[in-house]
Design an enzyme around this catalytic site. Structure first.
Site, mmCIF file in Angstrom:
data_model
loop_
_atom_site.group_PDB
_atom_site.id
_atom_site.type_symbol
_atom_site.label_atom_id
_atom_site.label_comp_id
_atom_site.label_asym_id
_atom_site.label_seq_id
_atom_site.Cartn_x
_atom_site.Cartn_y
_atom_site.Cartn_z
ATOM 1 N N HIS A 114 -4.399 -25.857 7.163
ATOM 2 C CA HIS A 114 -4.410 -25.386 8.066
ATOM 3 C C HIS A 114 -2.830 -25.480 8.794
ATOM 4 O O HIS A 114 -2.098 -24.562 8.650
ATOM 5 C CB HIS A 114 -5.102 -25.760 9.319
ATOM 6 C CG HIS A 114 -5.320 -24.690 10.667
ATOM 7 N ND1 HIS A 114 -5.106 -25.259 11.948
ATOM 8 C CD2 HIS A 114 -5.091 -23.380 10.755
ATOM 9 C CE1 HIS A 114 -5.113 -24.437 12.812
ATOM 10 N NE2 HIS A 114 -4.969 -23.219 12.227
ATOM 11 N N CYS A 133 -7.197 -32.252 14.085
ATOM 12 C CA CYS A 133 -6.201 -31.447 15.104
ATOM 13 C C CYS A 133 -7.012 -29.991 15.288
ATOM 14 O O CYS A 133 -6.734 -29.821 16.525
ATOM 15 C CB CYS A 133 -5.001 -31.125 14.230
ATOM 16 S SG CYS A 133 -4.107 -32.469 13.870
ATOM 17 N N HIS A 134 -7.590 -29.311 14.499
ATOM 18 C CA HIS A 134 -8.236 -28.163 14.862
ATOM 19 C C HIS A 134 -9.611 -27.966 14.384
ATOM 20 O O HIS A 134 -10.128 -26.737 14.349
ATOM 21 C CB HIS A 134 -7.358 -27.144 14.337
ATOM 22 C CG HIS A 134 -5.909 -27.118 14.875
ATOM 23 N ND1 HIS A 134 -5.041 -27.704 14.118
ATOM 24 C CD2 HIS A 134 -5.346 -26.773 16.126
ATOM 25 C CE1 HIS A 134 -3.954 -27.651 14.883
ATOM 26 N NE2 HIS A 134 -3.954 -27.317 15.835
ATOM 27 N N GLY A 135 -10.168 -28.983 13.803
ATOM 28 C CA GLY A 135 -11.483 -29.215 13.398
ATOM 29 C C GLY A 135 -11.964 -28.455 12.034
ATOM 30 O O GLY A 135 -13.032 -27.771 11.854
ATOM 31 N N PRO A 148 -10.706 -23.710 10.603
ATOM 32 C CA PRO A 148 -9.765 -22.731 10.465
ATOM 33 C C PRO A 148 -8.798 -22.880 9.272
ATOM 34 O O PRO A 148 -8.050 -21.969 9.001
ATOM 35 C CB PRO A 148 -8.822 -22.937 11.637
ATOM 36 C CG PRO A 148 -8.880 -24.366 12.064
ATOM 37 C CD PRO A 148 -10.417 -24.722 11.687
#
Lengths: 169, 259, 420
Positions: A114, A133-135, A148
């Site tokens: 990502h 960080c963003h799953g 993501p």
């Protein structure tokens, strides 16, 4: 000015410009190329790792070209799980066999596809890795399952030079 | 044009004079043909490989080569050992690495990417082991001495008895070509000291020439590329100069004769 | 200026030019009327611009790999020479480029001395030139320290120690320059910064130098004032551009020979030995282009006076437009001055030679005589010569084969009106 004279004059000037341009190019190239990886950096393009102490169920992280590489000796359970996933369920379809030629060993760049964070081992919903960080969730083959990240964690070029040593790069 | 020639000759003479500067102070160096000199100079691969052998077996116990990497041995323009040979050479040395996960330094066999292992930890250790004299690092030694390759070549063959009446301290030797004639290194070479892998007879002169050739390469590993590029560059410039010259004449023909 | 008449051909060009008149500037530079009798000694301004750009570009690329720290500087230079792609080429161009830069600047300066280019109304161009020269010397000196070889270290030690000669504040200034109690890492890091900065200062001054030149226009070999534009001038482009180009290529052939075949011949072997504060080299010498000043410095037995003499040798050049009292510019028409000019050239070459020798015996004597003569030339010979010398008649124009008169158009017109 006769046609012939003009042509000859033009030819001289054109030839001069052309030859000059070659020189300019030849001069610019070293200035650009010096920013490319130098010989000492390229010498470290590959690294050999001793994996004799890595037991099943254990992951080690080594540095290669400045980035982390996860080397995991998978349990039979993890291998079976990885191999039984249907390709239609994957965002980035890839067979586990193509990612880990020797099914016991998973060697991949520990960089989330990502935005580049380092995912955490043995976390997440798929028994693999989880990027805080963003799953993004990765499975036991390092493939993206939820979140993501667009693609699976990258498999670098590597080979077993002997039973205990992996050469990466 | 006359003025230009006058000035140019004065310039050239002054440059020429400035080179005779230190000649009076030393003996004339021994002369030999160096394959790498001249516009098209190249290294003799055999000499480089033999020279490497001399360095390793004779000199490396005291003299470091710290700016060289083992991979240089198989790179273009040098001794051009095969990559496997270079790998084997590297692996024959123990390299310090670490810290490991216990926080300790450890040693491992050398890799192509490693720099040449030094015989001593640091300069002070080298001095202590050699009676206070530091055996200089050899990576750029040839460029670090005014006499260059001729000086090194001569010095290796220049050991002789001191002149009558002159006594030397312990650990000091007389050398005809050393600046000041006194040197702290004992004569490192003797006939047949090593057995060349390629079977060449290892006379003092042969070893001196080979190791000096090797040292020229360690100091200037890109010498051949430099010579080749230089030849192309200067031919190119001459061609372009001619083209520009004729263009200039063509352009200026539009103006009546200059005063 | 009459350039306001220029209008760009394209609409976009006109729009831009109305807001920032760069196209007008470009047009001014290309049309700029240049005397058509300039000889090849006039090509060195263009060559110097090339040298400056070369040094900046190679310097920038070297700075991407160089490490300005006493423990790593020497090694980083070896890294550049061995591992960086074309690093050896860039380094050798930069090192030899410095020498070529000074070669060109000396020819450029001596051109001005011969043809009287420093005389009114070009005094400011000349003085800006002296400042550029001083900055070049500072940049070169500091650049030479960066590889941190024996000569780097000891040259820095000797030259910075000179400042201790200043009464009262000398020692303090030296400590301040060093950033410590001897030349060491703090000295190296600040020299790197200043070495990076100075070329851009030089660049700015070169712009001013050329701007100031464009007011009166170029001097020329016969040293007479000319009208511009006129039949005595040609537009800078293409005539001078191509002539400068030709001269530049010849210069580059010489440059290439040094870089590719004898890259270390102008340097000093000792600088391939890593800096050692405990061992001083037998002979500390600066690079060749600083040798004349080194000779002057060492010829005076007193430390402070030696420094004063060395600085005066450069600063006296700034006073040259006023020391030279002759109304005639060009040495072509000054037969006596011409002789003294060549003696000065020989004097400077002699100073350069003895600057490389140990400062003792015959060398020292010669250095002292040559130093004395240098000052004699500027302080005594030139002022007297201006009054006493019988000059040759100067032509009225470059193209008109009419002799007689002064280089000054107004005086000639006066004379003509007197004759009529």
């Amino acid at each position: 000015m006769s046609e012939k004279k003009t042509n000859r004059r033009d030819f001289l000037f054109t030839a001069t410009y052309a030859v000059g341009a070659v020189g300019v190019g030849a001069t610019v190239w070293p200035m650009v190329d010096q920013m490319n990886p130098d010989a000492s950096v390229k010498a470290l393009a590959s690294t050999e790792v001793d994996v004799s102490s890595v037991n099943p169920g254990k992951t080690i992280t080594v540095l290669w070209r400045g980035k982390p590489v996860f080397i995991r000796r998978r349990t039979q359970e993890e291998i079976t799980e990885a191999r039984s996933v249907k390709l239609e369920d994957l965002k980035d379809p890839q067979k586990d066999e193509d990612r880990a030629k020797n099914p016991e060993w998973l060697v991949m760049l520990g960089v989330c596809t990502h935005l580049g964070c380092v995912p955490l081992d043995q976390k997440g919903d798929f028994n693999g890795w989880f990027c805080p960080c963003h799953g993004s969730h990765y499975d036991t083959s390092g493939r993206i399952r939820k979140g993501p990240a667009p693609t699976n964690m990258e498999i670098p070029k590597y080979e077993f030079v002997n039973a205990n040593t992996i050469k990466i790069g | 044009m006359k003025n230009f020639l006058k000035i140019f000759s004065v310039f050239i003479i002054s440059i020429g004079l400035s080179f005779n500067v230190n000649a009076a102070e030393k003996a004339e160096y021994l002369k030999t043909d160096w394959s790498f000199k001249g516009l098209f100079g190249k290294f003799d691969r055999g000499a480089l490989q033999r020279g490497y052998q001399v360095y390793t077996e004779v000199c490396s116990s005291c003299h470091s080569m710290k700016y060289l990497s083992y991979r240089n041995l198989s790179e273009k323009g040098g001794p051009e050992f095969s990559e496997d040979q270079a790998k084997a050479i590297a692996a024959s040395f123990e390299v310090k690495d670490g810290p490991n996960s216990d926080g300790e330094m450890f040693t491992r066999p050398g890799k192509l990417s490693d720099k040449f292992v030094m015989p001593y930890e640091n300069v002070k250790a080298a001095q202590a082991a050699n009676g206070g004299a530091y055996p200089p690092d050899m990576s750029v030694l040839v460029k670090a001495r005014g006499g260059g390759v001729d000086y090194i070549y001569s010095l290796l063959q220049g050991y002789e008895d001191p002149p009558l009446g002159e006594t030397l301290d312990d650990g000091v030797y007389y050398n005809k070509y050393m600046y000041g004639n006194k040197i702290r290194m004992a004569n490192p070479l003797s006939d047949g000291l090593i057995e060349y892998v390629d079977g060449t007879e290892a006379s003092i002169e042969q070893m001196s020439k080979d190791v000096t050739t090797f040292l020229m390469w360690t100091a200037e590993p890109h010498l051949e590329a430099r010579h080749q590029m230089g030849f192309k560059a200067i031919i190119y410039l001459i061609i372009l100069t001619a083209l520009v010259y004729f263009s200039m004449k063509r352009v200026w023909s539009r103006v009546e004769t200059k005063v | 200026m009459s350039d306001h008449e220029y209008t760009p051909k394209s609409k976009a060009g006109k729009w831009f030019n109305d807001r920032l008149p760069l196209l007008t500037l470009a047009n001014h530079l290309t049309d700029y009327p240049t005397p058509k009798n300039l000889n090849y000694w006039w090509t060195f301004g263009g060559i110097l611009t090339f040298c400056l750009i070369t040094q900046i570009v190679t310097g920038l690329t070297l700075a991407m790999h160089y490490i300005a720290h006493a423990d790593m500087a020497f090694e980083s230079v070896e890294h550049i020479m061995r591992d960086v792609n074309y690093g050896w080429l860039i380094r050798y161009i930069h090192a030899n480029g410095a020498s070529m830069f000074f070669l060109a600047v000396y020819i450029h300066i001596f051109r001005s001395l011969f043809y009287g280019s420093y005389k009114s109304p070009r005094e400011i161009i000349w003085i800006i030139g002296i400042i550029i020269y001083l900055l070049m010397m500072a940049a070169a000196f500091m650049g030479y320290v960066l590889p941190w070889g024996q000569m780097s270290f000891w040259g820095a030690t000797v030259i910075t120690n000179l400042f201790s000669a200043i009464p009262l504040v000398g020692e303090g200034i030296v400590t301040w320059l060093w950033g410590g109690y001897s030349v060491d890492n703090p000295t190296l890091t600040r020299f790197f910064t200043l070495h990076y900065l100075i070329p851009f200062l030089i660049l700015g001054l070169v712009v001013l130098h050329i701007w100031a030149l464009h007011v009166p226009g170029n001097n020329n070999p016969v040293g007479i004032d000319i009208k511009k534009p006129s039949k005595d001038t040609v537009p800078f482009h293409p005539y001078i551009v191509i002539k400068d180009g030709f001269a530049l290529l010849m210069f580059m052939i010489v440059f290439a020979f040094f870089v590719f075949y004898t890259p270390n011949i102008l340097g000093h072997a000792d600088n391939y030995i890593e800096a050692n504060p405990l061992v001083t080299p037998a002979h500390i010498v600066p690079e060749w282009y600083l040798l004349p000043f080194y000779a002057i410095l060492r010829s005076v037995p007193d430390k402070l006076l030696g420094v004063v003499a060395m600085l005066s040798a450069i600063l006296i050049l700034a006073a040259l437009p006023w020391l030279d009292t002759s109304k005639i510019r060009s040495a072509v028409f000054r037969p006596l001055y011409k002789q003294f000019y060549w003696i000065l050239v020989a004097d400077v070459l002699i100073l350069g030679y003895v600057g490389a020798m140990p400062a003792e015996g015959l060398y020292l004597l010669v250095a002292r005589v040559a130093t004395a003569y240098y000052f004699l030339h500027f302080l005594v010979v030139l002022p007297i010569l201006g009054y006493k010398e019988k000059t040759l008649p100067v032509p009225l124009s470059i193209t008109d084969p009419v002799l007689g008169g002064s280089p000054n158009l107004a005086t000639v017109k006066n004379k003509e009106s007197l004759n009529n």
